[in-house]
Write an enzyme that holds these catalytic residues in place. Structure first.
Site, PDB file in Angstrom:
ATOM      1  N   LYS A 221      -6.089  -4.765   3.695  1.00  0.00           N
ATOM      2  CA  LYS A 221      -6.506  -5.554   4.857  1.00  0.00           C
ATOM      3  C   LYS A 221      -6.206  -7.046   4.690  1.00  0.00           C
ATOM      4  CE  LYS A 221      -9.646  -2.570   7.331  1.00  0.00           C
ATOM      5  NZ  LYS A 221     -10.977  -2.425   7.953  1.00  0.00           N
ATOM      6  N   ARG A 255     -11.666   4.610   1.831  1.00  0.00           N
ATOM      7  CA  ARG A 255     -10.611   4.919   2.813  1.00  0.00           C
ATOM      8  C   ARG A 255      -9.338   4.218   2.340  1.00  0.00           C
ATOM      9  NH1 ARG A 255      -8.690   2.864   7.787  1.00  0.00           N
ATOM     10  NH2 ARG A 255      -8.109   4.517   9.245  1.00  0.00           N
TER      11      ARG A 255
END
Length: 280
Positions: A221, A255
């Site tokens: 991210k 995840r």
């Protein structure tokens, strides 16, 4: 602590589960549609399973701003994909959607988890999951999915995120979903600056203290790129470091795009946690 995914129960007291990310989108922030072709998608799934994924997460709409994806389009993207995965692999499948209608059809196709980054904004989402016996992920978002939020403001970030997730977890339990089927996600980069996402990672243990399994969704991210000065394709080490820290703080579902690396981290940390427990 037990996490239930479909008919399976997982003891995550000293073990983290690896959730492999499967995008059915042509514009995802990480792979930019590299697996949009259905055969490529299935090949990617086979690779993630071989690398040790405990479950697979299928999404048909990226979280950030982009061209409109209608309900029908999202259905066409994810439902056949879930059906194909359910036929091929004996492991839990999650659908990454905030639409109750898409979740309902996905459960019928074989999904057992509804991963909703909207914080259950659709009032039918939780009833659909309860009816199907599905697990859910309650995720914090300040505005809404797909809505740009470049300058978010909070009075007290951790307090507001914790309160939001506690409330959503309570909604899920009140809807008839057992607490062992409810997971929490801080929503890193969703209505947060890089500094805010970093704080949420550093303080992940405070979310663990709410009493529900915490899903860590930080793979590649933006805030990791800001911390390390790296582009999206060069954040592997930062992601693995974040996963290691997250497990140490109590997060138990990771995840991940890089399943093989995350699997190794999870197994290493599991050995450490089990050793610590044996010595206690």
């Amino acid at each position: 602590m037990i996490v239930e995914l479909g008919s399976r129960g997982y003891d995550v007291s000293s073990r983290a589960l690896v959730m492999g990310i499967l995008n059915r989108t042509p514009d995802s922030f990480y792979d930019a549609g590299s697996y949009w072709d259905f055969d490529a998608f299935l090949g990617r799934a086979e690779k993630l399973v071989a690398e040790g994924a405990d479950l697979l997460d299928v999404g048909g709409v990226k979280a950030g701003p982009g061209p409109e994806v209608t309900e029908a389009e999202e259905m066409d993207r994810v439902v056949p994909a879930i059906e194909a995965l359910h036929r091929r692999f004996d492991l839990p499948i999650s659908v990454d959607t905030w639409r109750a209608s898409v979740a309902r059809e996905s459960y019928a196709a074989g999904a057992v988890v509804g991963n909703d980054i909207s914080g259950f904004a659709d009032p039918d989402f939780l009833p659909a999951a309860a009816e199907a016996g599905a697990s859910v992920v309650a995720c914090h978002v300040r505005l809404a999915p797909r809505v740009a939020d470049p300058e978010p403001v909070y009075g007290n970030l951790m307090e507001e995120v914790s309160r939001f997730l506690s409330e959503r977890a309570r909604w899920a339990v009140d809807a008839g979903i057992p607490a062992r089927r409810v997971m929490l996600d801080a929503g890193h980069d969703l209505g947060k600056t890089p500094q805010m996402s970093t704080e949420l990672l550093h303080r992940a243990g405070e979310l663990v203290d709410l009493g529900y399994p915490v899903l860590l969704s930080v793979s590649n991210k933006r805030f990791l790129g800001e911390l390390t000065g790296t582009d999206v394709g060069d954040r592997r080490e930062a992601t693995l470091a974040a996963h290691t820290l997250g497990i140490g703080l109590g997060c138990r579902i990771l995840r991940a795009h890089d399943v093989v690396g995350t699997r190794r981290v999870a197994d290493f940390m599991s050995a450490i946690l089990q050793s610590r427990g044996a010595m206690a």
